[in-house]
Motif scaffolding. Structure first.
Motif, mmCIF file in Angstrom:
data_model
loop_
_atom_site.group_PDB
_atom_site.id
_atom_site.type_symbol
_atom_site.label_atom_id
_atom_site.label_comp_id
_atom_site.label_asym_id
_atom_site.label_seq_id
_atom_site.Cartn_x
_atom_site.Cartn_y
_atom_site.Cartn_z
ATOM 1 N N ILE A 69 0.839 -1.191 0.000
ATOM 2 C CA ILE A 69 0.000 0.000 0.000
ATOM 3 C C ILE A 69 0.875 1.243 0.000
ATOM 4 N N PHE A 70 1.954 1.226 0.807
ATOM 5 C CA PHE A 70 2.808 2.403 0.834
ATOM 6 C C PHE A 70 3.479 2.640 -0.505
ATOM 7 N N ASN A 71 3.813 1.558 -1.210
ATOM 8 C CA ASN A 71 4.390 1.729 -2.541
ATOM 9 C C ASN A 71 3.402 2.402 -3.481
ATOM 10 N N MET A 72 2.119 2.052 -3.354
ATOM 11 C CA MET A 72 1.088 2.682 -4.186
ATOM 12 C C MET A 72 0.955 4.164 -3.854
ATOM 13 N N LEU A 73 1.244 4.533 -2.615
ATOM 14 C CA LEU A 73 1.164 5.931 -2.192
ATOM 15 C C LEU A 73 2.450 6.690 -2.480
ATOM 16 N N GLY A 74 3.382 6.031 -3.119
ATOM 17 C CA GLY A 74 4.636 6.690 -3.432
ATOM 18 C C GLY A 74 5.672 6.564 -2.325
ATOM 19 N N GLY A 75 5.504 5.574 -1.471
ATOM 20 C CA GLY A 75 6.432 5.385 -0.374
ATOM 21 C C GLY A 75 6.114 6.308 0.792
ATOM 22 N N MET A 76 6.888 6.169 1.852
ATOM 23 C CA MET A 76 6.624 6.979 3.034
ATOM 24 C C MET A 76 7.475 8.234 3.058
ATOM 25 N N GLY A 77 8.673 8.181 2.528
ATOM 26 C CA GLY A 77 9.567 9.306 2.356
ATOM 27 C C GLY A 77 9.389 10.495 3.281
ATOM 28 N N GLN A 78 9.022 11.628 2.697
ATOM 29 C CA GLN A 78 8.913 12.879 3.431
ATOM 30 C C GLN A 78 7.879 12.810 4.548
ATOM 31 N N ALA A 79 6.755 12.171 4.292
ATOM 32 C CA ALA A 79 5.705 12.083 5.310
ATOM 33 C C ALA A 79 6.223 11.328 6.527
ATOM 34 N N GLN A 80 6.961 10.257 6.302
ATOM 35 C CA GLN A 80 7.527 9.492 7.416
ATOM 36 C C GLN A 80 8.465 10.373 8.226
ATOM 37 N N GLN A 81 9.282 11.145 7.567
ATOM 38 C CA GLN A 81 10.224 12.020 8.267
ATOM 39 C C GLN A 81 9.481 13.077 9.072
ATOM 40 N N GLN A 82 8.413 13.632 8.500
ATOM 41 C CA GLN A 82 7.640 14.645 9.216
ATOM 42 C C GLN A 82 6.941 14.052 10.439
ATOM 43 N N VAL A 83 6.405 12.844 10.285
ATOM 44 C CA VAL A 83 5.772 12.180 11.423
ATOM 45 C C VAL A 83 6.818 11.933 12.500
ATOM 46 N N SER A 84 7.997 11.471 12.107
ATOM 47 C CA SER A 84 9.082 11.234 13.070
ATOM 48 C C SER A 84 9.441 12.516 13.801
ATOM 49 N N ASN A 85 9.561 13.597 13.052
ATOM 50 C CA ASN A 85 9.909 14.878 13.665
ATOM 51 C C ASN A 85 8.831 15.333 14.639
ATOM 52 N N GLN A 86 7.573 15.202 14.237
ATOM 53 C CA GLN A 86 6.482 15.662 15.081
ATOM 54 C C GLN A 86 6.378 14.839 16.360
ATOM 55 N N LEU A 87 6.583 13.537 16.249
ATOM 56 C CA LEU A 87 6.456 12.652 17.401
ATOM 57 C C LEU A 87 7.750 12.521 18.203
ATOM 58 N N GLY A 88 8.853 12.969 17.604
ATOM 59 C CA GLY A 88 10.133 12.810 18.276
ATOM 60 C C GLY A 88 10.598 11.371 18.303
ATOM 61 N N THR A 89 10.270 10.625 17.257
ATOM 62 C CA THR A 89 10.635 9.214 17.190
ATOM 63 C C THR A 89 11.709 8.993 16.136
ATOM 64 N N ASP A 90 12.386 7.894 16.263
ATOM 65 C CA ASP A 90 13.355 7.464 15.277
ATOM 66 C C ASP A 90 12.610 7.088 13.996
ATOM 67 N N PRO A 91 13.144 7.404 12.818
ATOM 68 C CA PRO A 91 12.452 7.044 11.571
ATOM 69 C C PRO A 91 12.129 5.555 11.447
ATOM 70 N N ARG A 92 12.990 4.690 11.986
ATOM 71 C CA ARG A 92 12.706 3.241 11.923
ATOM 72 C C ARG A 92 11.495 2.895 12.780
ATOM 73 N N GLN A 93 11.373 3.549 13.943
ATOM 74 C CA GLN A 93 10.200 3.320 14.792
ATOM 75 C C GLN A 93 8.934 3.795 14.085
ATOM 76 N N THR A 94 9.030 4.938 13.457
ATOM 77 C CA THR A 94 7.879 5.490 12.744
ATOM 78 C C THR A 94 7.480 4.563 11.606
ATOM 79 N N GLU A 95 8.450 4.074 10.861
ATOM 80 C CA GLU A 95 8.166 3.152 9.760
ATOM 81 C C GLU A 95 7.492 1.884 10.278
ATOM 82 N N SER A 96 7.998 1.357 11.375
ATOM 83 C CA SER A 96 7.421 0.153 11.969
ATOM 84 C C SER A 96 5.974 0.395 12.395
ATOM 85 N N ALA A 97 5.731 1.539 13.022
ATOM 86 C CA ALA A 97 4.371 1.862 13.456
ATOM 87 C C ALA A 97 3.438 2.031 12.264
#
Length: 108
Positions: free
Chosen positions: A1-29
């Motif tokens: 599904i994420f591939n269909m959405l163009g990957g997580m890329g920038q959105a994943q980084q923004q979520v990580s920044n907002q939550l203060g989480t490691d990008p790997r944790q954000t990706e896992s979640a």
């Protein structure tokens, strides 16, 4: 599904920044959230009148949130909370706790 959405890329980084989480944790979640959401939506749709309620809820939104996600924009958190409330009902906090635990993120 994420591939269909163009990957997580920038959105994943923004979520990580907002939550203060490691990008790997954000990706896992995020990866754990999709099957959890789909499972809850499937359960809801299987209830009497559930499919009609799901279709009505989906029809209230256009694709701008998905397009924004593809472009790295953060989703509207208030709208997201409303949607999760409808999908998970009284189990919303339990779902958040399960995702947090899987990703090693503090649910607070």
């Amino acid at each position: 599904i994420f591939n269909m959405l163009g990957g997580m890329g920038q959105a994943q980084q923004q979520v990580s920044n907002q939550l203060g989480t490691d990008p790997r944790q954000t990706e896992s979640a995020l990866e754990a959230a999709v099957p959890l959401l789909l499972g809850a939506m499937t359960r809801n749709a299987a209830q009497p009148g559930g499919l009609d309620a799901l279709a009505a809820a989906v029809n209230q939104h256009d694709d701008s949130a998905l397009l924004g996600f593809q472009q790295g924009q953060m989703p509207d958190l208030n709208e997201g909370q409303k949607i999760l409330g409808h999908v998970f009902g009284g189990q919303q906090q339990a779902a958040a706790n399960a995702l947090s635990q899987r990703a090693g993120i503090n649910p607070q």
